[in-house]
Design an enzyme around this catalytic site. Sequence first.
Site, PDB file in Angstrom:
ATOM      1  N   ASN A   1       0.869  -1.186   0.000  1.00 21.60           N
ATOM      2  CA  ASN A   1       0.000   0.000   0.000  1.00 21.60           C
ATOM      3  C   ASN A   1       0.902   1.230   0.000  1.00 21.60           C
ATOM      4  OD1 ASN A   1      -1.816   2.028   0.452  1.00 21.60           O
ATOM      5  ND2 ASN A   1      -2.370   1.391   2.545  1.00 21.60           N
TER       6      ASN A   1
ATOM      7  N   LYS B   1       0.039   4.242  -0.416  1.00 21.73           N
ATOM      8  CA  LYS B   1      -0.628   5.441   0.143  1.00 21.73           C
ATOM      9  C   LYS B   1      -0.399   6.637  -0.775  1.00 21.73           C
ATOM     10  CE  LYS B   1      -0.227   3.347   4.654  1.00 21.73           C
ATOM     11  NZ  LYS B   1      -0.252   3.525   6.095  1.00 21.73           N
TER      12      LYS B   1
ATOM     13  N   HIS C   1      -9.665   1.274   4.502  1.00 22.54           N
ATOM     14  CA  HIS C   1      -8.420   1.520   5.234  1.00 22.54           C
ATOM     15  C   HIS C   1      -8.684   2.494   6.377  1.00 22.54           C
ATOM     16  CE1 HIS C   1      -4.379   2.786   6.221  1.00 22.54           C
ATOM     17  NE2 HIS C   1      -3.971   1.677   5.649  1.00 22.54           N
TER      18      HIS C   1
ATOM     19  N   GLU D   1      -7.095   4.921   7.456  1.00 16.56           N
ATOM     20  CA  GLU D   1      -6.856   6.338   7.139  1.00 16.56           C
ATOM     21  C   GLU D   1      -8.055   6.939   6.417  1.00 16.56           C
ATOM     22  OE1 GLU D   1      -3.055   5.683   5.293  1.00 16.56           O
ATOM     23  OE2 GLU D   1      -2.188   5.259   7.255  1.00 16.56           O
TER      24      GLU D   1
ATOM     25  N   GLU E   1      -5.572  -4.672  10.530  1.00 12.76           N
ATOM     26  CA  GLU E   1      -4.590  -3.618  10.748  1.00 12.76           C
ATOM     27  C   GLU E   1      -4.959  -2.817  11.992  1.00 12.76           C
ATOM     28  OE1 GLU E   1      -2.497  -2.526   6.818  1.00 12.76           O
ATOM     29  OE2 GLU E   1      -4.314  -1.341   6.939  1.00 12.76           O
TER      30      GLU E   1
ATOM     31  N   GLY F   1       2.037   2.724  10.774  1.00  9.83           N
ATOM     32  CA  GLY F   1       2.993   3.821  10.641  1.00  9.83           C
ATOM     33  C   GLY F   1       3.646   4.240  11.946  1.00  9.83           C
TER      34      GLY F   1
ATOM     35  N   SER G   1       3.015  -1.525  10.371  1.00  6.10           N
ATOM     36  CA  SER G   1       4.460  -1.482  10.618  1.00  6.10           C
ATOM     37  C   SER G   1       5.167  -2.787  10.290  1.00  6.10           C
ATOM     38  CB  SER G   1       4.749  -1.045  12.060  1.00  6.10           C
ATOM     39  OG  SER G   1       4.265   0.270  12.288  1.00  6.10           O
TER      40      SER G   1
END
Length: 273
Positions: free
Chosen positions: A13, A15, A97, A99, A171, A177, A217
């Site tokens: 991904n 991003k 996701h 985010e 996730e 991150g 991560s």
Amino acid sequence: MMLRMRPIIIAANWKMNTGPSDAAELALEIARRTREPEVVRVICPPFVCLAPVAAALAGEGVGIGAQNVHHELAGAFTGEVSAAMLAGLADWVILGHSERRRDAGETDALIGAKLRRAIASGLRPILCVGEQLADRDAGRAEDVVAAQVEGALAGIDTAVLAGSGLVVAYEPVWAIGTGRTARGADAAAMAERIRSTIDAAGHAGIAADVPVLYGGSVTSGSIAEFLAEPTIDGALVGGASLKPDEMAAIVGRAGLTARARRDAGPRDGPSAT
Ligand code: PGA
């Protein structure tokens, strides 16, 4: 009863990183350094990089994914991208996701609508779910994730789901991150809960066939802990997926797992097909 195995999948991904001029080169370098026939590789670049990446990866055997898709096919939706527009550019799509849940306010109901649209359009969905740190601290991580799975799958026909190639990526939001990962055992338990939730939602024939990935991560240093868990079938990799050295090591490790699981033999269980 049929014998079957779930694939090992490593999905990148990217991003909001790379642009049309550099994405193709990076994708090709990663593709060339990750040739593992038994690992399913997927690269998900930004929308504007899909065409150059698709052109660069022609014949490489790497899947290409979008990072989002709109739930409607066309219309007055400024700035959005429909499944129809992705035809020929992507065969996978990341949905839900964290985010996007955070920044675009995506709800389980909306993610479910996107999921139905993706499936109807022949895009293979990677449905992302995961709890906040407060949820884990309070002991409700599994319930939160189960509710996300239930919400996204609500109203989907089992036959449709069975043919969709659905992948779920667990996730934990606090691991994305941050350099902090879940423990392998916790991720493995969550994968079990995700499959039992799919079963309980009325899709008992297919849950055992749904690959569950871990994301958050993941690096060359942490991938082994997750792949050591038989209920985990790969990873959705963010930051490290922009680094060819990291991807080479992650996919290489996944290849070891794929061969070991193949040698151990398929699981026994009811088949969805
Ligand atoms: P990360 O991102 O590997 O950078 O934590 C994973 C993801 O958000 O899919």
